[in-house]
Enzyme design. Structure first.
Site, PDB file in Angstrom:
ATOM      1  CB  SER A 174     -58.320  -7.703   6.165  1.00 15.29           C
ATOM      2  OG  SER A 174     -58.989  -8.221   7.173  1.00 15.29           O
ATOM      3  CG  ASP A 207     -63.833  -4.206   9.435  1.00 19.54           C
ATOM      4  OD1 ASP A 207     -63.913  -3.476  10.343  1.00 19.54           O
ATOM      5  OD2 ASP A 207     -62.518  -4.564   8.970  1.00 19.54           O
ATOM      6  CE  LYS A 247     -61.929  -2.778  12.359  1.00 19.07           C
ATOM      7  NZ  LYS A 247     -61.563  -1.824  11.145  1.00 19.07           N
ATOM      8  CD  GLU A 268     -61.024   1.651   7.338  1.00 23.89           C
ATOM      9  OE1 GLU A 268     -60.791   2.539   6.513  1.00 23.89           O
ATOM     10  OE2 GLU A 268     -60.730   0.412   7.190  1.00 23.89           O
ATOM     11  CD  GLU A 324     -54.443  -0.601   9.584  1.00 23.65           C
ATOM     12  OE1 GLU A 324     -54.008  -1.420   8.690  1.00 23.65           O
ATOM     13  OE2 GLU A 324     -55.808  -0.773   9.749  1.00 23.65           O
TER      14      GLU A 324
END
Length: 278
Positions: free
Chosen positions: A53, A91, A121, A123, A190
């Site tokens: 982010s 991330d 991390k 996704e 999320e």
């Protein structure tokens, strides 16, 4: 008011993974991108996430797609230096792990070795389970990320909540289960309808960390710039602002500019003068 955590050793992956039972205290997570911010947040949280982010809130990018491994390493190093208590997770940016498990391992190993962070991390759901297992089997702790996946924003039709119908709900639960079974020590859920996130939490044996999900998740995370009111381009529905620092910063800059233009700053007390002798 936050409870300041006692000084001592840094929390570990095992510490976070153990926070699963309903009686366990929820895992407190915030994002951090710089050493000064990490230093401020560290006494109050269990986990600092160096999120991709940062591409949007720090670099002004429209999505997270422009974030690179080098950017994540630089900010990961800063957050590790600025903290001593919280577990630090970094991330993996878009394009650094989707090609193959081997690609993911190369980049994850580099991130961990160059930052000193404890975990990465990534996704994805069932399509990433093999990669998660590959990393975990080779000593790389992995936090999963399911539901709304910002790196897949275009493929998902924008930033829209997941689990709107039965098919989507089943898909979210299935991908949460797949990532847990692959060996992730915790999973971010999320932008998911509350009932779906709660069900996904019940069906896995590792902690879920909600962001726009459910109070029934085993922990919560927010982007720090959202929580502090620093990122003002837009505010997601799930964000609670705990401060309005954008207004504070703007007012401070305005006051500074006025002082400089009126020659009120620097005042004598801000200057180095020659001492009079005798």
């Amino acid at each position: 008011m936050s409870v300041v955590q006692p000084a001592g050793r840094r929390l570990t992956v095992r510490d976070i993974a153990s926070r699963k039972s309903p009686a366990a205290e929820p895992v407190v997570c915030l994002t951090a991108y710089t050493a000064p911010m990490a230093r401020l947040l560290d006494p109050h949280v269990d986990l600092l996430l160096v999120g991709d982010s940062l591409g949007m809130v720090i670099y002004g990018l429209p999505t997270t797609h422009g974030v690179t491994v080098e950017m994540m390493i630089a900010h990961g190093q800063a957050v590790v230096r600025g903290s001593s208590h919280a577990l630090v997770v970094v991330d993996m940016p878009f394009g650094s792990y989707q090609e193959s498990p081997a690609q993911a391992f190369r980049n994850a190993a580099r991130i961990l070795s160059e930052t000193g962070a404890a975990a990465v991390k990534l996704e994805g759901g069932r399509e990433m389970a093999e990669t998660v297992a590959f990393l975990v089997q080779r000593g790389v702790p992995v936090m999963g990320h399911v539901g709304l996946k910002p790196q897949m924003v275009h493929a998902m039709g924008g930033f829209r909540a997941q689990g709107r119908d039965e098919a989507e709900a089943e898909a979210v639960v299935a991908e949460t289960r797949a990532i847990a079974e692959a060996g992730a020590f915790s999973i971010v859920v999320e932008g998911t309808f509350e009932q779906v996130a709660a069900r996904a939490t019940r069906e896995v044996s590792v902690p879920t960390i909600g962001i726009g999900a459910s109070a029934d998740c085993d922990g919560q995370v927010l982007v720090i710039d959202d929580a502090l009111g620093l990122f003002t381009d837009f505010t997601p529905k799930f964000v609670k602002r705990y401060a309005d620092l954008a207004s504070t910063v703007s007012a401070a800059a305005e006051a500074y500019a006025a002082d400089v233009r009126a020659r009120r700053f620097p005042a004598p007390e801000h200057c180095f003068g020659i001492r009079k002798v005798g």
